[in-house]
Write an enzyme that holds these catalytic residues in place. Structure first.
Site, PDB file in Angstrom:
ATOM      1  N   GLU A 140       0.058   4.007   3.966  1.00 26.98           N
ATOM      2  CA  GLU A 140       1.119   4.870   3.431  1.00 26.98           C
ATOM      3  C   GLU A 140       0.766   6.190   3.048  1.00 26.98           C
ATOM      4  OE1 GLU A 140       0.465   3.784  -1.465  1.00 26.98           O
ATOM      5  OE2 GLU A 140       2.470   2.601  -0.057  1.00 26.98           O
ATOM      6  N   GLU A 142      -1.240   8.488   5.202  1.00 25.23           N
ATOM      7  CA  GLU A 142      -2.184   8.374   6.112  1.00 25.23           C
ATOM      8  C   GLU A 142      -0.590   9.475   7.327  1.00 25.23           C
ATOM      9  OE1 GLU A 142      -5.706   7.116   8.871  1.00 25.23           O
ATOM     10  OE2 GLU A 142      -4.348   5.551   8.584  1.00 25.23           O
TER      11      GLU A 142
END
Length: 181
Positions: A140, A142
């Site tokens: 989440e 990245e």
């Protein structure tokens, strides 16, 4: 020359910071001459780097912003080994998360220490071939872009300073050497 001549014995270790992926500690060490010194050490979670072939002459790369150097970097797919996960499984998972492919063939190559003067950061390299589409969701936190590049173009980017990430330089040089054998 024997390694004993260079050995340092840790006498005391103080943890300064204990985070999600690293720990910073200061060790007091006894040297061979019986004097003492301090060593600042970053304990870092193990990682993997994957040389992922797109055919015979292209490699998959990811572009992502790296706040530590305040720039977007072009890098090989890579990631951190989770607890109770074998590095080869991390490599397979990271490929699916970062480039959307699963390797039918993956081989361990070697390990390297990033900068052993102050960190135990250890990266295991893998070579992946025969990629099949298989997407996993990114972490989440990245945000990245995946694209394959000709090996010769990547080599030129290393030579002209466009690629400055150490693991990626090693990977590109390995790919060039592997291709030229």
């Amino acid at each position: 020359m024997t390694e004993d001549k260079f050995y340092e014995k840790s006498i005391k270790s103080d943890t300064i910071y204990d985070g999600k992926i690293l720990k910073l500690r200061v060790d007091t060490v006894e040297l061979q001459n019986k004097k003492y010194s301090k060593r600042e050490i970053v304990d870092h979670q193990k990682g993997v780097g994957i040389i992922a072939y797109d055919g015979d002459d292209r490699l998959w790369m990811v572009s992502q912003y790296r706040i530590a150097v305040d720039k977007v970097m072009l890098e090989i797919p890579a990631g951190l080994v989770e607890s109770n996960e074998a590095p080869i499984e991390t490599a397979k998972r990271e490929l699916q998360e970062e480039i959307g492919y699963y390797p039918e063939k993956i081989d361990f190559l070697f390990t390297m220490y990033a900068s052993p003067g102050f960190t135990n950061d250890k990266l295991s390299f893998f070579e992946a071939h025969e990629l099949v589409e298989s997407k996993l969701d990114l972490d989440e936190d990245e945000f990245l872009h995946a694209e394959s590049f000709p090996i010769d173009d990547l080599y030129e980017m290393v030579l002209n300073g466009e690629i400055t990430d150490a693991k990626t330089i090693i990977a590109v040089l390995h790919a060039v050497n592997h291709r030229n054998k």
